[in-house]
Enzyme design. Sequence first.
Site, PDB file in Angstrom:
ATOM      1  N   SER A 180      -2.679 -10.626  -7.496  1.00 37.05           N
ATOM      2  CA  SER A 180      -3.918 -10.121  -6.898  1.00 37.05           C
ATOM      3  C   SER A 180      -5.131 -11.008  -7.153  1.00 37.05           C
ATOM      4  O   SER A 180      -6.113 -10.917  -6.427  1.00 37.05           O
ATOM      5  CB  SER A 180      -4.188  -8.705  -7.401  1.00 37.05           C
ATOM      6  OG  SER A 180      -4.187  -8.661  -8.803  1.00 37.05           O
ATOM      7  N   HIS A 208      -0.287  -6.136  -2.696  1.00 35.46           N
ATOM      8  CA  HIS A 208      -1.000  -7.067  -1.809  1.00 35.46           C
ATOM      9  C   HIS A 208      -0.088  -7.685  -0.749  1.00 35.46           C
ATOM     10  O   HIS A 208      -0.496  -8.613  -0.058  1.00 35.46           O
ATOM     11  CB  HIS A 208      -1.685  -8.165  -2.628  1.00 35.46           C
ATOM     12  CG  HIS A 208      -2.857  -7.649  -3.397  1.00 35.46           C
ATOM     13  ND1 HIS A 208      -4.111  -7.541  -2.856  1.00 35.46           N
ATOM     14  CD2 HIS A 208      -2.943  -7.160  -4.658  1.00 35.46           C
ATOM     15  CE1 HIS A 208      -4.942  -7.034  -3.754  1.00 35.46           C
ATOM     16  NE2 HIS A 208      -4.258  -6.795  -4.856  1.00 35.46           N
ATOM     17  N   LYS A 239      -4.411  -0.416   0.401  1.00 40.14           N
ATOM     18  CA  LYS A 239      -4.948  -1.737   0.766  1.00 40.14           C
ATOM     19  C   LYS A 239      -4.713  -1.963   2.271  1.00 40.14           C
ATOM     20  O   LYS A 239      -5.446  -1.415   3.080  1.00 40.14           O
ATOM     21  CB  LYS A 239      -4.355  -2.808  -0.141  1.00 40.14           C
ATOM     22  CG  LYS A 239      -4.709  -2.571  -1.614  1.00 40.14           C
ATOM     23  CD  LYS A 239      -4.259  -3.681  -2.511  1.00 40.14           C
ATOM     24  CE  LYS A 239      -4.304  -3.301  -3.984  1.00 40.14           C
ATOM     25  NZ  LYS A 239      -5.647  -3.129  -4.532  1.00 40.14           N
TER      26      LYS A 239
HETATM   27  N1  PMP Z   1      -0.720  -3.182  -8.211  1.00 39.49           N
HETATM   28  C1  PMP Z   1      -1.466  -4.238  -7.848  1.00 39.49           C
HETATM   29  C2  PMP Z   1      -0.850  -5.599  -7.866  1.00 39.49           C
HETATM   30  C3  PMP Z   1      -2.798  -4.049  -7.420  1.00 39.49           C
HETATM   31  O1  PMP Z   1      -3.551  -5.084  -7.063  1.00 39.49           O
HETATM   32  C4  PMP Z   1      -3.328  -2.734  -7.383  1.00 39.49           C
HETATM   33  C5  PMP Z   1      -4.734  -2.452  -6.878  1.00 39.49           C
HETATM   34  N2  PMP Z   1      -5.757  -2.929  -7.640  1.00 39.49           N
HETATM   35  C6  PMP Z   1      -2.521  -1.685  -7.802  1.00 39.49           C
HETATM   36  C7  PMP Z   1      -1.228  -1.937  -8.189  1.00 39.49           C
HETATM   37  C8  PMP Z   1      -3.047  -0.279  -7.825  1.00 39.49           C
HETATM   38  O2  PMP Z   1      -3.055   0.277  -6.569  1.00 39.49           O
HETATM   39  P1  PMP Z   1      -3.999   1.534  -6.240  1.00 39.49           P
HETATM   40  O3  PMP Z   1      -5.349   0.983  -5.936  1.00 39.49           O
HETATM   41  O4  PMP Z   1      -3.327   2.215  -5.108  1.00 39.49           O
HETATM   42  O5  PMP Z   1      -4.012   2.384  -7.483  1.00 39.49           O
END
Ligand code: PMP
Length: 391
Positions: A180, A208, A239
């Site tokens: 990310s 992502h 996302k």
């Molecule tokens: N895994 C990754 C790699 C992320 O980037 C994110 C979001 N920041 C999440 C999990 C968490 O997802 P959510 O925003 O749906 O809690």
Amino acid sequence: MKGFEYLQEQLDEMKDQGTFRQLIPLESAQGSKVTIKGKEVIQLSSNNYLGLTSHPKMKEAAERANEEYGVGTGSVRTIAGTLKMHEDFEEKLAKFKHTEAALVFQSGFTTNQGVLSSILGKEDVVISDELNHASIIDGIRLTKADRKIYKHVDMQSLEDALKESADYRTRLVVTDGVFSMDGNIAPLPEIVELAEKYDALIMVDDAHASGVLGDNGRGTVNHFNLDGRVHIQVGTLSKAIGVLGGYVASTKTLREYLIHKGRPFLFSTSHPPSVTAANDAAIDVLLNEPELIEKLWDNTKFFKDGLNELGFDTGISETPVTPVMIGDDAMTHKFSDELFEEGVFAQGIVFPTVQRGKGRVRTIVTAEHSKEELQEALDAFETVGKKLGII
Ligand code: PMP
């Protein structure tokens, strides 16, 4: 009030170091342009890859569900809060992901926590990339399993960890599909080969990559033609999918196990009908409007090439997540603040989200941006980059 002086001290320290940040409220809907502090700026910081947060078909589905089923469910899934539409959506998602079954959690974060904390015990080992998302790290902290951290996408380091893990009941390799903060793709074919050689299971977090990589946005596993060879796919519905929630796509056994043992699933109220209906409609959008993903990648290439031509360092990005490397934490925030003055909203990301000294302005273009908007953003990067001596 007395009692929390040490918290204020830490906040003051952050202020001295230039890492203290206020939340920045949007005064408009999410989109390629947003209003912040009364000013319309180009949005380069959302995860709204396909612009689905305002897709008419999804809004319509949400409104209809609201009208018909109300705004909440009144219970956790395991007591009285499972609607038929929750299960219909999970079936549709499993089919989309080419897996036997799927289960939806309240968020991507709680999916990682719930899966990792419940499926591993003290007889097991989890082997995790050092740059995996915080929710994977927290999930691992909640297990009784032993843990090994391998160097970022370093297959030798992964193999060393696997060699040391022969005596455990289960070896679980965990990786982000797309990282990310750097936007690079995990070398999944190599990971699968190693996992098969050392009899390990694999879990991929496609937060992502869902809606971004693979046929119709099926994710990293499909992107590498590895359907059926990765045991657990998790991801977010917040996302590219544009709504809210997390999913795990895997076997029927894992789904049933998580219904009984996945603590965030068990003990937190289910998604409102509007959320599930919109998530469900998003799958139809992915299947029926592949041009959105094409536009996302076309915009990504245009913007990344533009940044590189200007002389910015975009690190090892291979996806729409494009960091502009700055380095110093305070300078990173300064760069972001100056961009805002030039009409661009691109947040600085610094320690502890990334390593100290690896501050960056992380940009994410979406399918909604026009070329004109992206060119305007590039012009702003040029102005600020020259002013602050970055290029
Ligand atoms: N895994 C990754 C790699 C992320 O980037 C994110 C979001 N920041 C999440 C999990 C968490 O997802 P959510 O925003 O749906 O809690």
